[in-house]
Design a protein around this motif. Structure first.
Motif, short mmCIF file in Angstrom:
data_model
loop_
_atom_site.label_atom_id
_atom_site.label_comp_id
_atom_site.label_asym_id
_atom_site.label_seq_id
_atom_site.Cartn_x
_atom_site.Cartn_y
_atom_site.Cartn_z
N ALA A 106 78.12 35.61 18.03
CA ALA A 106 76.61 35.24 17.39
C ALA A 106 75.89 36.34 17.68
O ALA A 106 75.28 36.72 16.81
CB ALA A 106 76.20 33.87 17.82
N SER A 107 76.00 36.64 18.91
CA SER A 107 74.94 37.89 19.19
C SER A 107 75.40 39.05 18.75
O SER A 107 74.51 39.86 18.07
CB SER A 107 75.05 38.19 20.86
N GLU A 108 76.73 39.48 18.42
CA GLU A 108 77.21 40.50 17.63
C GLU A 108 76.77 40.72 16.14
O GLU A 108 76.33 41.60 15.81
CB GLU A 108 78.66 40.60 17.87
N ARG A 109 76.86 39.39 15.56
CA ARG A 109 76.56 39.37 14.23
C ARG A 109 74.79 39.69 14.20
O ARG A 109 74.37 40.27 13.28
CB ARG A 109 76.68 37.80 13.68
N ASP A 110 74.17 38.99 15.07
CA ASP A 110 72.49 39.30 15.19
C ASP A 110 72.28 40.49 15.21
O ASP A 110 71.42 41.29 14.58
CB ASP A 110 71.87 38.35 16.09
N TYR A 111 73.11 41.41 16.30
CA TYR A 111 72.92 42.89 16.53
C TYR A 111 73.32 43.63 15.18
O TYR A 111 72.50 44.73 14.78
CB TYR A 111 73.59 43.41 17.39
N ARG A 112 74.21 43.45 14.68
CA ARG A 112 74.68 44.07 13.21
C ARG A 112 73.67 43.93 12.34
O ARG A 112 73.30 44.79 11.64
CB ARG A 112 75.97 43.48 12.79
N GLN A 113 73.12 42.77 11.98
CA GLN A 113 72.01 42.58 11.01
C GLN A 113 70.84 43.29 11.28
O GLN A 113 70.01 44.00 10.56
CB GLN A 113 71.63 41.01 10.89
N HIS A 114 70.42 43.54 12.66
CA HIS A 114 69.36 44.36 13.19
C HIS A 114 69.66 45.77 12.68
O HIS A 114 68.55 46.52 12.58
CB HIS A 114 69.07 44.27 14.53
N LEU A 115 71.00 46.29 13.13
CA LEU A 115 71.24 47.71 12.73
C LEU A 115 71.77 48.13 11.39
O LEU A 115 71.81 49.31 11.02
CB LEU A 115 72.31 47.98 13.81
N ALA A 116 71.56 47.22 10.45
CA ALA A 116 72.29 47.43 9.07
C ALA A 116 71.55 48.56 8.68
O ALA A 116 72.43 49.00 7.67
CB ALA A 116 72.10 46.11 8.32
N SER A 117 70.14 48.82 8.52
CA SER A 117 69.51 49.72 7.77
C SER A 117 69.36 51.10 8.55
O SER A 117 68.59 51.90 8.18
CB SER A 117 68.21 49.21 7.49
N SER A 118 69.77 51.20 9.85
CA SER A 118 69.62 52.19 10.78
C SER A 118 70.96 53.12 10.52
O SER A 118 72.12 52.83 10.34
CB SER A 118 69.84 51.85 12.10
N ARG A 119 70.78 54.57 10.27
CA ARG A 119 71.63 55.56 10.04
C ARG A 119 72.15 56.31 11.15
O ARG A 119 73.31 56.32 11.74
CB ARG A 119 71.23 56.51 8.89
N THR A 120 71.05 57.00 11.77
CA THR A 120 71.18 58.06 12.90
C THR A 120 71.49 57.08 14.21
O THR A 120 71.16 55.82 14.23
CB THR A 120 70.30 59.00 13.22
N LEU A 121 72.38 57.65 15.05
CA LEU A 121 72.55 57.08 16.51
C LEU A 121 71.11 56.44 17.19
O LEU A 121 71.12 55.23 17.74
CB LEU A 121 73.25 58.04 17.55
N PRO A 122 70.04 57.59 17.18
CA PRO A 122 69.00 57.11 17.93
C PRO A 122 68.26 55.86 17.08
O PRO A 122 67.68 55.03 17.82
CB PRO A 122 67.80 58.38 17.79
N GLU A 123 68.50 55.69 15.71
CA GLU A 123 67.92 54.85 15.13
C GLU A 123 68.57 53.56 15.41
O GLU A 123 68.10 52.28 15.62
CB GLU A 123 67.80 55.09 13.58
N ARG A 124 69.93 53.61 15.49
CA ARG A 124 70.80 52.38 15.73
C ARG A 124 70.49 51.74 17.37
O ARG A 124 70.16 50.59 17.50
CB ARG A 124 72.31 52.67 15.60
N VAL A 125 70.34 52.79 18.23
CA VAL A 125 69.99 52.27 19.38
C VAL A 125 68.62 51.57 19.53
O VAL A 125 68.50 50.66 20.23
CB VAL A 125 69.99 53.44 20.49
N GLN A 126 67.43 52.30 18.82
CA GLN A 126 66.22 51.61 18.81
C GLN A 126 66.29 50.34 18.35
O GLN A 126 65.66 49.40 18.72
CB GLN A 126 65.24 52.65 18.04
N ALA A 127 67.02 49.99 17.17
CA ALA A 127 67.16 48.92 16.59
C ALA A 127 67.69 47.83 17.32
O ALA A 127 67.18 46.69 17.62
CB ALA A 127 67.98 48.86 15.35
N LEU A 128 68.81 48.41 18.44
CA LEU A 128 69.33 47.55 19.35
C LEU A 128 68.53 47.07 20.55
O LEU A 128 68.32 45.71 21.02
CB LEU A 128 70.69 48.02 20.04
N VAL A 129 67.37 48.16 20.94
CA VAL A 129 66.40 47.91 21.76
C VAL A 129 65.52 46.76 21.30
O VAL A 129 65.29 45.97 22.15
CB VAL A 129 65.91 49.17 22.06
N GLN A 130 65.27 46.80 20.21
CA GLN A 130 64.30 45.94 19.45
C GLN A 130 64.80 44.38 19.65
O GLN A 130 64.21 43.23 19.90
CB GLN A 130 63.76 46.23 18.32
#
Length: 206
Positions: A106-130
């Motif tokens: 469930a956590s992994e599904r939620d994180y993937r949703q948060h990262l769905a619109s992020s493209r670069t690695l910093p953007e993805r990490v920032q989305a994961l941080v949020q």
């Protein structure tokens, strides 16, 4: 957040600090910062250690006590521990593993949703941080000079559960790796359960 609470927050998120460092962060005089610290010390929330980090007189570093850490959210630790014990009693270790596996999925599904619109690695990490911050981990992103990224978690809202049942954080590295993608590596360099004051993950492009 008032000045007193902000003092504890800074010690939680930044680790041991001198009164002078806190004074600068709080926009107080050194005397004002010491007054805040001494008030919390009287309440058992902070303590200090003398650190000889350079020649001359040791510097006094202030840090949270166990009671100070306990002021931050723990997601109803006592109830969680009771539930873990009950699952073990009713369903055994296999049942507990199944429950934790479901939580991880469930956590992994939620994180993937948060990262769905992020493209670069910093953007993805920032989305994961949020995403982690919304769960109570007091997460932040820090960029290193070598280009690597640090995902810093200043608080563990499930710490009590993780100490009793370490499977709760057994696969965080794998989950982070999967959701951040194959173009990076993820390693844990600080771990609260190993005695560190926080958890820190280093993320590098490959």
């Amino acid at each position: 957040m008032n000045t007193a609470e902000h003092t504890l927050f800074l010690l939680k998120t930044r680790g041991p600090q001198t009164a002078q460092q806190l004074a600068a962060l709080l926009d107080l005089t050194s005397m004002g910062a010491r007054k805040q610290l001494e008030t919390w010390q009287e309440k058992g929330m902070v303590t200090f250690a003398e650190v000889a980090d350079k020649p001359g007189r040791p510097s006094r570093r202030w840090l949270l006590t166990q009671a100070g850490h306990a002021r931050f959210p723990d997601r109803h630790a006592e109830l969680t521990l009771q539930l873990i014990d009950q699952v073990r009693t009713l369903f055994g270790e296999a049942g507990l593993d199944q429950l934790i596996g479901s939580r991880e999925a469930a956590s992994e599904r939620d994180y993937r949703q948060h990262l769905a619109s992020s493209r670069t690695l910093p953007e993805r990490v920032q989305a994961l941080v949020q995403a982690r911050s919304s769960e109570g981990y007091m997460a932040e992103l820090e960029q290193q000079e070598d280009g690597s990224l640090l995902l810093i978690e200043n608080h563990c809202p499930i710490c009590a559960a993780a100490r009793q049942c370490q499977q709760f954080c057994r696969s965080e590295l794998d989950i982070f790796q999967r959701v951040l993608g194959p173009d990076c590596s993820v390693g844990r360099v600080e771990h609260l359960l190993a005695g560190a004051r926080r958890c820190v993950y280093v993320i590098k492009s490959i």
